[in-house]
Write a protein that holds these residues in place. Sequence first.
Motif, PDB file in Angstrom:
ATOM      1  N   ASP A 160      31.748  21.605  93.130  1.00  0.00           N
ATOM      2  CA  ASP A 160      31.153  20.224  92.676  1.00  0.00           C
ATOM      3  C   ASP A 160      30.176  19.946  91.610  1.00  0.00           C
ATOM      4  OD1 ASP A 160      32.978  18.916  94.360  1.00  0.00           O
ATOM      5  OD2 ASP A 160      31.586  18.984  96.075  1.00  0.00           O
TER       6      ASP A 160
ATOM      7  N   SER B  28      31.728  21.889  88.342  1.00  0.00           N
ATOM      8  CA  SER B  28      32.547  21.265  87.649  1.00  0.00           C
ATOM      9  C   SER B  28      31.990  20.049  86.495  1.00  0.00           C
ATOM     10  CB  SER B  28      33.542  20.375  88.708  1.00  0.00           C
ATOM     11  OG  SER B  28      33.143  19.458  89.404  1.00  0.00           O
ATOM     12  N   LYS B  29      30.768  19.660  87.122  1.00  0.00           N
ATOM     13  CA  LYS B  29      30.159  18.424  86.101  1.00  0.00           C
ATOM     14  C   LYS B  29      29.260  19.282  84.966  1.00  0.00           C
ATOM     15  CE  LYS B  29      30.001  15.672  90.205  1.00  0.00           C
ATOM     16  NZ  LYS B  29      29.095  15.301  91.223  1.00  0.00           N
TER      17      LYS B  29
END
Length: 251
Positions: free
Chosen positions: A152, A155-156
């Motif tokens: 998570d 991915s950012k």
Amino acid sequence: MLRHKEPYVLYHDLLGFWPNDIHLYEVACLHSSSSICEQGKRINNERLEFLGDAILDAIVADILFHRFGNHKEGFLTNTRAKIVKRESLNEIALKIGLDRFITCATHISSHNSYMYGNAFEALVGAIYLDKGYEFCKRFVETRIIDSFIDLDKLSKEESNFKSRLIEWCQKHKIDIQFALVETLVDQNNNPVFQSQALLGGISGGIGIGYSKKESQQNAAHTAIGRLRKDKEFRQMVMATAHKGDNPEIVM
């Protein structure tokens, strides 16, 4: 190859499972600088690295496809690239202790050659041949991704600064070039590249790396930072914008 009395136990500690064909894993850890000859053939980990590279790409794509069911192809591609890039694989290899198993010539620089990351890809190739795809996928998912990678968060993260800078320049009709400034060598005699990002002919910053691509990414990162924080620099760059057609992008 590896001078250990109990290689199966050592590889079990590294991998978390018992190998079937330990020879595959020993070859995966054999750098080309320390190649051996078997039956007239030169043996090292390059073939397994080739195979492991493809298998790892497929496995990571498989995992991301199922974990991020609502995301588009571009997102999946960028996230996979962050996981399988050489720098990331080098770090993973060190975290699991793979460096202790690699046989190589002492003069090889791991920073430049990424030999730890290459050996990790070869290790994936060995696991695939020894245990099959599904077993190999479970290893990558549980032993690597779940243990060391926050998907998570990853991915950012913004990582392809060069593409982002090119997109911004295209949008604002500004010429962009990445020029090689100088090639040097480090203390281990490995080439070091210095590249400059030029926005409308104005220097956005210098980037240094062990490849031209890495140096360009670092130069783009610096330029993006200046565009965000330096109002005067941004205005100077914007003043070079073309009024007509999109400018030529020089890679």
